[in-house]
Write a protein that holds these residues in place. Structure first.
Motif, short mmCIF file in Angstrom:
data_model
loop_
_atom_site.label_atom_id
_atom_site.label_comp_id
_atom_site.label_asym_id
_atom_site.label_seq_id
_atom_site.Cartn_x
_atom_site.Cartn_y
_atom_site.Cartn_z
N SER A 62 -2.71 1.06 1.64
CA SER A 62 -1.33 0.67 1.34
C SER A 62 -0.47 1.90 1.05
O SER A 62 0.67 1.99 1.50
CB SER A 62 -1.29 -0.29 0.14
N GLY A 66 2.43 2.51 3.89
CA GLY A 66 3.73 1.99 3.50
C GLY A 66 4.93 2.73 4.08
O GLY A 66 5.77 2.13 4.77
N SER A 117 1.18 -3.52 2.37
CA SER A 117 1.96 -2.31 2.12
C SER A 117 3.40 -2.46 2.59
O SER A 117 4.35 -2.07 1.89
CB SER A 117 1.30 -1.10 2.80
N SER A 345 4.24 2.91 -2.41
CA SER A 345 3.12 3.77 -2.03
C SER A 345 2.52 4.45 -3.25
O SER A 345 1.29 4.62 -3.34
CB SER A 345 3.58 4.83 -1.03
#
Length: 400
Positions: A62, A66, A117, A345
């Protein structure tokens, strides 16, 4: 078509509720596996620390994906982006639920992380642009409340289902995500924002104080997940029955909801940095006192003080999200969407580092309660960084 210039004057709860349900599904996914590590390890024939990496690989994916996915989909209509990312998240959870072995489960976690994400970053920016500026803290608190509610409601239910098979909670996550997907498709207003490139998305990283602020997010989540990922191992010796762990997770969720609701309102009334300072000091003291209680008190006393530590951590971790997001948005109001994506993030990176750090610490021979000491060290460094960023920000404002 709704655009940022047509922001309503009141909170659109009819739309926010479905974003909260989507956040609820990702919250269950982020928390429920931590309570099932022994069952996962046994079924997939790996150690507890390796099973914990199913949480870490989700968070690390993620964190890395992201900003890239956010930039790649920057020109997409936001409702469509939210729906697509949620669909990928649901598919990933189904893949994990059906995984025949550990590598397949890791692959499913990566797939679900790719969806989550983008989903988390887009939801946050959507709320910021949809809600009136004077109510953004409350709107973020409402949507993030879905994520917090997952620990209070979704995780205990998931753990109950997990007593039969650890795979059933992941099916539940997929079902909740599918319900949110239907509601989003039917009720969420359309919203188009200016497209951004990856370079534009990462441009705020050129500001040292903002980078420091994002690292504060990472530190908070790292300290949290160092312990939470392995909470069943920390609390298991004093609370060995499965129903006890379920009840404890329920209490943690309620504590997180309380912290989120309380600080969501404070963020609209007081300086977010000041609220965050109080939270960080409280989390640090709680970790230190918790570590001492596990080390020197009797088993019966530790059973009580261990719960006090865990629930206070829930209040602090739940309460940190809104003031931190409000503070970061205020640092770069012209880049709020990109900053929130970067913060998503930072959250995932902190979760991954915490799960990985906890796993390495346990693999190195430290007993599970020793993870509280590791968390305290991370929190001390995070508090120092937070105070440095707050001082630098205040100085620049005075000079402006």
């Amino acid at each position: 078509m709704t655009t940022p210039s047509t922001t309503p004057s009141r909170l659109p709860y009819h739309a926010l509720i479905w974003l909260a349900v989507a956040a609820f599904s990702t919250g269950i996914d982020g928390y429920v596996l931590a309570g099932l590590l022994p069952a996962i390890a046994g079924d997939l024939q790996v150690s507890d620390s390796w099973a914990g990496q199913l949480v870490s690989v989700f968070a690390l994916t993620s964190a890395l994906a992201g900003p890239i996915l956010g930039a790649a989909t920057g020109g997409w209509e936001r409702r469509r982006t939210i729906a697509a990312s949620l669909a990928v998240f649901v598919a990933g959870n189904l893949a994990v639920a059906l995984a025949p072995n550990y590598p397949a489960a890791l692959g499913g976690r990566v797939l679900s992380a790719l969806g989550a994400s983008l989903l988390n970053a887009v939801i946050t920016s959507y709320v910021i642009h949809l809600a009136p500026e004077q109510h953004r803290g409350r709107a973020l608190s409402f949507v993030l409340g879905g994520w917090m509610a997952a620990t209070a409601l979704g995780v205990p239910v998931g753990l109950l289902l997990g007593q039969s098979s650890w795979r059933f909670p992941l099916v539940m996550v997929a079902v909740v995500g599918a319900v949110a997907l239907v509601g989003i498709a039917l009720r969420l207003p359309r919203l188009t924002l200016p497209a951004t490139t990856l370079r534009e998305r990462l441009r705020p990283l050129g500001r040292p104080q903002l980078v420091g602020g994002l690292l504060v997010t990472t530190g908070i989540l790292c300290a949290s997940y160092t312990c939470f990922t392995y909470a069943v191992l920390i609390l298991g010796p004093t609370h060995p029955e499965s129903w006890m762990i379920i009840a404890i997770m329920f209490g943690y969720g309620l504590a997180s909801l309380l912290g989120n609701a309380f600080t969501g309102r404070l963020a609209d009334r007081f300086t977010p940095a000041r609220v965050l300072t109080v939270i960080l000091v409280g989390l640090l003291l709680n970790s230190v006192l918790g570590a001492v209680s596990f080390a020197v008190t009797s088993l019966s006393v530790t059973a009580v003080l261990g719960l006090v530590w865990f629930f206070v951590a829930g209040v602090g971790n739940g309460g940190a999200a809104v003031p931190q997001q409000a503070r970061l948005a205020a640092m770069a109001p012209e880049s709020a969407t990109m900053v929130m994506a970067l913060n998503a993030s930072a959250i995932s990176l902190g979760s991954a580092l915490g799960g990985g750090l906890g796993g390495l610490t346990l693999a190195g021979g430290l007993e599970p309660p020793g993870l509280l000491v590791v968390a305290a060290v991370v929190l001390a460094a995070t508090l120092a960084l937070h105070l440095a960023v707050a001082t630098l920000t205040a100085r620049r404002r005075r000079l402006a």
